[in-house]
Design a protein around this motif. Structure first.
Motif, PDB file in Angstrom:
ATOM      1  N   UNK A  44       0.855  -1.186   0.000  1.00 35.86           N
ATOM      2  CA  UNK A  44       0.000   0.000   0.000  1.00 35.86           C
ATOM      3  C   UNK A  44       0.884   1.227   0.000  1.00 35.86           C
ATOM      4  N   UNK A  45       0.275   2.345  -0.356  1.00 33.16           N
ATOM      5  CA  UNK A  45       1.055   3.579  -0.438  1.00 33.16           C
ATOM      6  C   UNK A  45       0.852   4.430   0.807  1.00 33.16           C
ATOM      7  N   UNK A  46       1.871   5.193   1.103  1.00 35.12           N
ATOM      8  CA  UNK A  46       1.794   6.246   2.114  1.00 35.12           C
ATOM      9  C   UNK A  46       1.998   7.560   1.365  1.00 35.12           C
ATOM     10  N   UNK A  47       0.896   8.198   0.948  1.00 38.16           N
ATOM     11  CA  UNK A  47       1.034   9.410   0.132  1.00 38.16           C
ATOM     12  C   UNK A  47       1.792  10.529   0.835  1.00 38.16           C
ATOM     13  N   UNK A  48       1.727  10.587   2.155  1.00 42.91           N
ATOM     14  CA  UNK A  48       2.332  11.722   2.859  1.00 42.91           C
ATOM     15  C   UNK A  48       3.127  11.326   4.096  1.00 42.91           C
ATOM     16  N   UNK A  49       3.484  10.046   4.206  1.00 41.58           N
ATOM     17  CA  UNK A  49       4.278   9.617   5.361  1.00 41.58           C
ATOM     18  C   UNK A  49       5.358   8.638   4.905  1.00 41.58           C
ATOM     19  N   UNK A  50       6.352   8.378   5.767  1.00 33.49           N
ATOM     20  CA  UNK A  50       7.510   7.572   5.346  1.00 33.49           C
ATOM     21  C   UNK A  50       7.158   6.110   5.025  1.00 33.49           C
ATOM     22  N   UNK A  51       8.122   5.445   4.379  1.00 34.32           N
ATOM     23  CA  UNK A  51       7.958   4.043   3.987  1.00 34.32           C
ATOM     24  C   UNK A  51       8.292   3.113   5.141  1.00 34.32           C
ATOM     25  N   UNK A  56       5.577  -1.123   1.422  1.00 32.78           N
ATOM     26  CA  UNK A  56       5.033   0.228   1.560  1.00 32.78           C
ATOM     27  C   UNK A  56       5.774   1.174   0.632  1.00 32.78           C
ATOM     28  N   UNK A  57       5.008   1.849  -0.209  1.00 33.05           N
ATOM     29  CA  UNK A  57       5.564   2.849  -1.120  1.00 33.05           C
ATOM     30  C   UNK A  57       5.255   4.233  -0.557  1.00 33.05           C
ATOM     31  N   UNK A  58       6.301   4.975  -0.231  1.00 34.48           N
ATOM     32  CA  UNK A  58       6.103   6.343   0.241  1.00 34.48           C
ATOM     33  C   UNK A  58       6.252   7.321  -0.906  1.00 34.48           C
ATOM     34  N   UNK A  59       5.278   8.243  -0.984  1.00 32.99           N
ATOM     35  CA  UNK A  59       5.356   9.327  -1.972  1.00 32.99           C
ATOM     36  C   UNK A  59       5.630  10.658  -1.283  1.00 32.99           C
ATOM     37  N   UNK A  60       6.050  10.582  -0.020  1.00 34.46           N
ATOM     38  CA  UNK A  60       6.177  11.811   0.784  1.00 34.46           C
ATOM     39  C   UNK A  60       7.392  12.650   0.405  1.00 34.46           C
ATOM     40  N   UNK A 109      11.749  11.735  -3.963  1.00 32.49           N
ATOM     41  CA  UNK A 109      11.762  10.482  -4.716  1.00 32.49           C
ATOM     42  C   UNK A 109      10.884   9.455  -3.998  1.00 32.49           C
ATOM     43  N   UNK A 110      10.176   8.610  -4.743  1.00 24.87           N
ATOM     44  CA  UNK A 110       9.414   7.537  -4.087  1.00 24.87           C
ATOM     45  C   UNK A 110      10.363   6.573  -3.370  1.00 24.87           C
ATOM     46  N   UNK A 111       9.917   6.009  -2.252  1.00 29.26           N
ATOM     47  CA  UNK A 111      10.708   5.026  -1.503  1.00 29.26           C
ATOM     48  C   UNK A 111       9.844   3.785  -1.314  1.00 29.26           C
ATOM     49  N   UNK A 112      10.400   2.641  -1.715  1.00 28.70           N
ATOM     50  CA  UNK A 112       9.645   1.386  -1.652  1.00 28.70           C
ATOM     51  C   UNK A 112      10.413   0.393  -0.795  1.00 28.70           C
ATOM     52  N   UNK A 113       9.802  -0.053   0.288  1.00 31.29           N
ATOM     53  CA  UNK A 113      10.427  -1.024   1.181  1.00 31.29           C
ATOM     54  C   UNK A 113       9.481  -2.183   1.439  1.00 31.29           C
ATOM     55  N   UNK A 114      10.068  -3.319   1.822  1.00 35.44           N
ATOM     56  CA  UNK A 114       9.273  -4.495   2.194  1.00 35.44           C
ATOM     57  C   UNK A 114       9.646  -4.911   3.607  1.00 35.44           C
ATOM     58  N   UNK A 115       8.641  -5.383   4.346  1.00 31.55           N
ATOM     59  CA  UNK A 115       8.851  -5.745   5.738  1.00 31.55           C
ATOM     60  C   UNK A 115       8.238  -7.113   6.033  1.00 31.55           C
ATOM     61  N   UNK A 116       8.952  -7.890   6.826  1.00 29.50           N
ATOM     62  CA  UNK A 116       8.382  -9.115   7.391  1.00 29.50           C
ATOM     63  C   UNK A 116       7.798  -8.739   8.744  1.00 29.50           C
ATOM     64  N   UNK A 117       6.511  -8.996   8.923  1.00 31.53           N
ATOM     65  CA  UNK A 117       5.823  -8.636  10.161  1.00 31.53           C
ATOM     66  C   UNK A 117       5.151  -9.876  10.730  1.00 31.53           C
ATOM     67  N   UNK A 118       5.405 -10.142  12.000  1.00 33.64           N
ATOM     68  CA  UNK A 118       4.767 -11.278  12.666  1.00 33.64           C
ATOM     69  C   UNK A 118       4.682 -10.993  14.153  1.00 33.64           C
ATOM     70  N   UNK A 119       3.714 -11.588  14.794  1.00 36.03           N
ATOM     71  CA  UNK A 119       3.547 -11.452  16.250  1.00 36.03           C
ATOM     72  C   UNK A 119       3.515  -9.986  16.696  1.00 36.03           C
ATOM     73  N   UNK A 120       2.899  -9.136  15.880  1.00 40.48           N
ATOM     74  CA  UNK A 120       2.743  -7.742  16.268  1.00 40.48           C
ATOM     75  C   UNK A 120       4.005  -6.913  16.231  1.00 40.48           C
TER      76      UNK A 120
END
Ligand SMILES: [Zn+2]
Length: 132
Positions: A79-86, A105-109, A112-123
């Protein structure tokens, strides 16, 4: 962990997010294996919100079916974050139910656009994945 995303898939994500801004945009990322993204599968943000997103369950089902029929796996969702960090918001982490996929998460804030991927588990965020 490292992950490859094709330029075509990335450009598709970027164009969709820029088109939907300032509303958050979202979709699935598909590929032949869990380390390779070759396709953006666009989804609608049924929240129509600038600060959060939700998928349509019927579209989610269709995406899973599409992937299966085409010999692809769902590497993650984005998903994108139009106005907040990636980086994942507290709500993003709370709503990351599936530990088997990555959360992009793609940041457009910034300039330059910033695109990162995260592994999320157990909160919590377990790992930031390097994209190539
Ligand atoms: Zn978010």
């Amino acid at each position: 962990m490292e992950l490859t995303i094709t330029d075509e898939a990335y450009q598709s994500v970027l164009a969709q997010a820029q088109n939907d801004a300032p509303v958050e945009s979202c979709g699935y990322l598909l590929g032949p294996d869990r380390q390779t993204v070759t396709m953006n599968y666009p989804m609608r943000n049924i929240d129509h919100s600038e600060e959060h997103f939700s998928f349509d369950p019927r579209e989610q089902f269709a995406a899973v079916k599409y992937a299966r029929q085409n010999g692809l796996v769902i590497v993650g969702n984005w998903h994108s974050h139009p106005a907040s960090p990636s980086r994942p918001s507290a709500e993003d982490i709370r709503l990351a139910f599936d530990p088997n996929i990555l959360y992009f998460i793609l940041s457009l804030a910034g300039e330059q656009p910033v695109f990162n991927a995260f592994a999320i588990a157990d909160g919590e965020v377990k790992e930031k994945v390097n994209l190539r």
